[in-house]
Write an enzyme that holds these catalytic residues in place. Structure first.
Site, PDB file in Angstrom:
ATOM      1  N   PHE A 194       0.724  -1.275  -0.123  1.00 43.80           N
ATOM      2  CA  PHE A 194      -0.025   0.053  -0.373  1.00 43.80           C
ATOM      3  C   PHE A 194       0.838   1.294  -0.081  1.00 43.80           C
ATOM      4  O   PHE A 194       1.823   1.302   0.885  1.00 43.80           O
ATOM      5  CB  PHE A 194      -0.893   0.128   1.281  1.00 43.80           C
ATOM      6  N   ASP A 195       0.552   2.225  -0.840  1.00 42.78           N
ATOM      7  CA  ASP A 195       1.098   3.420  -0.575  1.00 42.78           C
ATOM      8  C   ASP A 195       0.452   4.074   0.537  1.00 42.78           C
ATOM      9  O   ASP A 195      -0.538   3.558   0.981  1.00 42.78           O
ATOM     10  CB  ASP A 195       0.458   4.408  -2.122  1.00 42.78           C
ATOM     11  N   LEU A 196       0.993   5.237   0.830  1.00 42.82           N
ATOM     12  CA  LEU A 196       0.366   5.884   2.392  1.00 42.82           C
ATOM     13  C   LEU A 196      -0.448   7.129   2.006  1.00 42.82           C
ATOM     14  O   LEU A 196      -1.561   7.188   2.183  1.00 42.82           O
ATOM     15  CB  LEU A 196       1.677   6.361   3.411  1.00 42.82           C
TER      16      LEU A 196
END
Length: 216
Positions: A7-9
């Site tokens: 996941f990107d943040l």
């Protein structure tokens, strides 16, 4: 078979825009440079060095600009942030399904870890990958290659989820499938043109999208 979801943040798990923009403006003000205009969503996602370069900071002053940014960010910028509604529930569902979850962000690992802890998201992640303070590993292609090496997962057993073209391009360069989330800071067109395998409009669609692209 074990499968990992990266996941990107910023713009994917949390709405980090307000804090990021405020800290960039703080740095620009310190350097006597005009602050961000109205159309500034593009600053959420790329590495700080690239962002400040586009804003007109000279190469020899990039490190100073980043240091000014962090001066504010490390005190208050990281909490000028909010978790998108439904994200914790979706992360919990993915864990129940048997997926391994990892963070893959251009943000420095130390900052990303502080955000996950502050917003009580740490419990969902087995891995936290971010950039180094000198900017290395901020490129998503390099970061995801590093993540695959460390975790030992093959590309066909991995998936990247993010809101910007950098996430999708980074995934494709490592032969990883990707989900583009249009509720973040990247447009549908940006994500489509980058080659996202699937687009979703709401956090509530995350688990179903993962199950569709990378079923266990």
């Amino acid at each position: 078979m074990r499968r990992v979801i990266f996941f990107d943040l910023d713009g994917t798990l949390t709405d980090a825009g307000p804090g990021i923009k405020a800290c960039i403006n703080y740095a620009l003000d310190k350097m006597n440079i005009e602050q961000l205009g109205m159309d500034s969503d593009w600053v959420v996602g790329p590495s700080l060095w690239g962002t400040f370069r586009k804003l007109g900071i000279s190469e020899e002053n990039l490190d100073q600009a980043v240091n000014f940014y962090r001066e504010r960010y490390n005190i208050k910028g990281y909490v000028e942030n909010s978790v998108y509604k439904g994200i914790p529930d979706q992360l919990a569902i993915l864990l129940e399904m048997g997926y391994v979850l990892g963070l893959a962000t251009s943000k420095p690992t130390v900052s990303a870890s502080a955000i996950l802890e502050y917003f009580e998201l740490t419990q969902y992640f087995s891995y936290e990958f971010g950039s180094n303070l000198d900017g290395s590993l901020s490129d998503k292609s390099t970061l995801l290659k590093h993540a695959l090496t460390v975790t030992g997962f093959e590309p066909n057993n991995a998936l990247m989820i993010g809101d910007r073209q950098y996430d999708i391009i980074g995934a494709k360069s490592n032969l990883i499938k990707s989900v583009g989330v249009s509720y973040g800071y990247g447009s549908k067109n940006e994500l489509k043109e980058a080659g996202a395998d699937l687009l979703i409009e709401k956090p509530a669609e995350l688990a179903k999208a993962v199950q569709k692209l990378l079923p266990i």
